[in-house]
Scaffold this motif. Structure first.
Motif, mmCIF file in Angstrom:
data_model
loop_
_atom_site.group_PDB
_atom_site.id
_atom_site.type_symbol
_atom_site.label_atom_id
_atom_site.label_comp_id
_atom_site.label_asym_id
_atom_site.label_seq_id
_atom_site.Cartn_x
_atom_site.Cartn_y
_atom_site.Cartn_z
ATOM 1 N N THR A 123 0.864 -1.180 0.000
ATOM 2 C CA THR A 123 0.000 0.000 0.000
ATOM 3 C C THR A 123 0.899 1.228 0.000
ATOM 4 O OG1 THR A 123 -0.031 0.191 2.407
ATOM 5 C CG2 THR A 123 -1.741 -1.199 1.409
ATOM 6 N N SER A 124 0.298 2.406 -0.013
ATOM 7 C CA SER A 124 1.068 3.647 0.094
ATOM 8 C C SER A 124 1.349 4.000 1.552
ATOM 9 C CB SER A 124 0.305 4.788 -0.588
ATOM 10 O OG SER A 124 -0.963 4.951 0.036
ATOM 11 N N VAL A 125 1.027 3.110 2.455
ATOM 12 C CA VAL A 125 1.230 3.343 3.881
ATOM 13 C C VAL A 125 2.713 3.212 4.211
ATOM 14 C CG1 VAL A 125 0.696 2.484 6.201
ATOM 15 C CG2 VAL A 125 -1.067 2.485 4.427
ATOM 16 N N LYS A 126 3.197 4.111 5.062
ATOM 17 C CA LYS A 126 4.570 4.019 5.554
ATOM 18 C C LYS A 126 4.521 3.387 6.941
ATOM 19 C CE LYS A 126 8.735 6.549 6.561
ATOM 20 N NZ LYS A 126 9.413 7.831 6.583
ATOM 21 N N TYR A 127 5.155 2.249 7.098
ATOM 22 C CA TYR A 127 5.200 1.532 8.369
ATOM 23 C C TYR A 127 6.468 1.962 9.111
ATOM 24 C CZ TYR A 127 1.708 -1.420 6.106
ATOM 25 O OH TYR A 127 0.588 -1.878 5.458
ATOM 26 N N ILE A 128 6.303 2.579 10.276
ATOM 27 C CA ILE A 128 7.460 3.031 11.049
ATOM 28 C C ILE A 128 7.469 2.345 12.413
ATOM 29 C CG2 ILE A 128 7.774 5.209 9.834
ATOM 30 C CD1 ILE A 128 6.126 6.615 11.897
ATOM 31 N N SER A 129 8.579 2.355 13.052
ATOM 32 C CA SER A 129 8.812 1.666 14.335
ATOM 33 C C SER A 129 8.342 0.210 14.269
ATOM 34 C CB SER A 129 8.164 2.403 15.514
ATOM 35 O OG SER A 129 6.758 2.418 15.429
ATOM 36 N N THR A 130 8.668 -0.456 13.161
ATOM 37 C CA THR A 130 8.188 -1.826 12.954
ATOM 38 C C THR A 130 8.717 -2.803 13.997
ATOM 39 O OG1 THR A 130 9.959 -2.229 11.361
ATOM 40 C CG2 THR A 130 7.829 -1.512 10.472
ATOM 41 N N GLU A 131 9.830 -2.480 14.613
ATOM 42 C CA GLU A 131 10.373 -3.363 15.649
ATOM 43 C C GLU A 131 9.508 -3.380 16.903
ATOM 44 O OE1 GLU A 131 11.858 0.696 16.554
ATOM 45 O OE2 GLU A 131 11.619 -0.460 14.719
ATOM 46 N N LEU A 132 8.552 -2.451 17.014
ATOM 47 C CA LEU A 132 7.684 -2.372 18.183
ATOM 48 C C LEU A 132 6.268 -2.871 17.904
ATOM 49 C CD1 LEU A 132 8.831 1.122 19.488
ATOM 50 C CD2 LEU A 132 9.555 -1.135 20.281
ATOM 51 N N ARG A 133 6.043 -3.467 16.723
ATOM 52 C CA ARG A 133 4.697 -3.942 16.389
ATOM 53 C C ARG A 133 4.333 -5.171 17.198
ATOM 54 N NH1 ARG A 133 4.862 -4.532 10.014
ATOM 55 N NH2 ARG A 133 6.688 -5.714 10.618
ATOM 56 N N GLY A 134 3.044 -5.452 17.171
ATOM 57 C CA GLY A 134 2.528 -6.627 17.851
ATOM 58 C C GLY A 134 1.684 -6.219 19.037
ATOM 59 N N LEU A 135 1.422 -7.196 19.877
ATOM 60 C CA LEU A 135 0.591 -6.963 21.057
ATOM 61 C C LEU A 135 1.443 -6.969 22.308
ATOM 62 C CD1 LEU A 135 -2.538 -9.127 20.212
ATOM 63 C CD2 LEU A 135 -2.155 -6.690 19.807
ATOM 64 N N GLU A 136 0.937 -6.285 23.299
ATOM 65 C CA GLU A 136 1.621 -6.209 24.583
ATOM 66 C C GLU A 136 1.026 -7.230 25.535
ATOM 67 O OE1 GLU A 136 2.360 -1.433 24.456
ATOM 68 O OE2 GLU A 136 0.332 -2.169 24.779
ATOM 69 N N GLN A 137 1.745 -7.517 26.592
ATOM 70 C CA GLN A 137 1.261 -8.476 27.585
ATOM 71 C C GLN A 137 -0.113 -8.055 28.098
ATOM 72 O OE1 GLN A 137 4.008 -9.254 30.717
ATOM 73 N NE2 GLN A 137 2.718 -10.793 31.644
ATOM 74 N N GLY A 138 -1.031 -9.005 28.140
ATOM 75 C CA GLY A 138 -2.389 -8.752 28.602
ATOM 76 C C GLY A 138 -3.386 -8.446 27.501
ATOM 77 N N ASP A 139 -2.905 -8.088 26.302
ATOM 78 C CA ASP A 139 -3.808 -7.837 25.177
ATOM 79 C C ASP A 139 -4.334 -9.160 24.636
ATOM 80 O OD1 ASP A 139 -3.396 -5.081 25.246
ATOM 81 O OD2 ASP A 139 -1.696 -5.200 23.886
ATOM 82 N N MET A 140 -5.565 -9.134 24.136
ATOM 83 C CA MET A 140 -6.178 -10.351 23.594
ATOM 84 C C MET A 140 -6.858 -10.074 22.262
ATOM 85 S SD MET A 140 -7.823 -12.019 27.020
ATOM 86 C CE MET A 140 -8.413 -10.495 27.745
ATOM 87 N N VAL A 141 -6.820 -11.078 21.399
ATOM 88 C CA VAL A 141 -7.482 -11.056 20.098
ATOM 89 C C VAL A 141 -8.067 -12.437 19.880
ATOM 90 C CG1 VAL A 141 -7.105 -10.912 17.615
ATOM 91 C CG2 VAL A 141 -5.881 -9.379 19.126
ATOM 92 N N TRP A 142 -9.280 -12.500 19.347
ATOM 93 C CA TRP A 142 -9.860 -13.804 19.048
ATOM 94 C C TRP A 142 -10.872 -13.680 17.917
ATOM 95 C CZ3 TRP A 142 -11.015 -10.923 23.322
ATOM 96 C CH2 TRP A 142 -12.359 -10.648 23.589
ATOM 97 N N VAL A 143 -11.110 -14.800 17.256
ATOM 98 C CA VAL A 143 -12.090 -14.884 16.178
ATOM 99 C C VAL A 143 -13.399 -15.336 16.803
ATOM 100 C CG1 VAL A 143 -12.687 -15.996 13.989
ATOM 101 C CG2 VAL A 143 -10.282 -15.455 14.523
ATOM 102 N N ASP A 144 -14.482 -14.677 16.471
ATOM 103 C CA ASP A 144 -15.806 -14.995 16.992
ATOM 104 C C ASP A 144 -16.180 -16.428 16.618
ATOM 105 O OD1 ASP A 144 -18.750 -15.161 17.188
ATOM 106 O OD2 ASP A 144 -18.663 -12.994 17.487
ATOM 107 N N ASP A 145 -16.537 -17.233 17.600
ATOM 108 C CA ASP A 145 -16.912 -18.629 17.348
ATOM 109 C C ASP A 145 -18.158 -18.761 16.472
ATOM 110 O OD1 ASP A 145 -14.827 -19.710 18.780
ATOM 111 O OD2 ASP A 145 -15.989 -20.050 20.598
#
Length: 185
Positions: free
Chosen positions: A131-153
């Protein structure tokens, strides 16, 4: 019952520029944010506190790409991978709050196959950004401790997030099945 995966824890386009993240919403938060789908026809940067607000964001990356090699995922897939030959659509979902907590959903036009939620899997799948998006601070991507993500059953097209935001925010890449409205690449 929803499957919540602790700390481990985006399609179609009707023309080349339109999208397949269909909708989203924030169901509860300690802020004044809303769901925002970003248009990648307009350049912007993501990461390194470029937004600093209470919104939940999503945008579409590459759509309907046949994988030439398998890719690793932190959630979903088969044995932690989406296999070569699979047609996927890629999406980026993030929360770049100064500080806050929210629970929300993002709805896609096809079932979710897997989620890259940590730096290693996100970095290894950056080839699907396009995309035309500029991704910066890529080394800090992801989730932090305690964050949750799930797919609806009950709805495999719906992603749930429970994120506590702080600098630099929470970022994931979501892979869905072939989007019915997107071009094949």
């Amino acid at each position: 019952m929803k499957t919540i995966l602790g700390i481990i824890m985006c399609f179609g386009i009707f023309d080349a520029a339109h999208a397949t993240v269909l909708d989203g919403e924030i169901l509860r938060q300690n802020g004044q944010g809303q769901f925002v789908k970003l248009d990648t026809d307009t350049s912007f940067a993501v990461g390194a506190d470029t937004f600093d607000d209470d919104n939940l964001y999503a945008f579409d990356e590459d759509q309907n790409i046949e994988l030439q090699t398998s890719i690793g995922v932190d959630i979903g897939g088969v044995n932690g991978a989406i296999t070569a030959g699979t047609v996927v659509a890629s999406h980026y979902v993030f929360f770049d709050s100064l500080s806050g907590i929210h629970i929300g959903t993002v709805l896609f036009d096809a079932p979710i196959l897997g989620i890259a939620a940590f730096q290693d899997t996100m970095g290894a799948t950056d080839f699907l950004a396009n995309t035309s998006v500029k991704y910066i601070s890529t080394e800090l991507r992801g989730l932090e401790q305690g964050d949750m993500v799930w797919v609806d059953d009950e709805d495999p097209n719906r992603l749930w997030v429970y994120w506590a935001g702080s600098s630099p925010g929470d970022y994931i890449r979501v892979f869905t099945e072939k989007s019915p409205g997107a071009f094949m690449m």
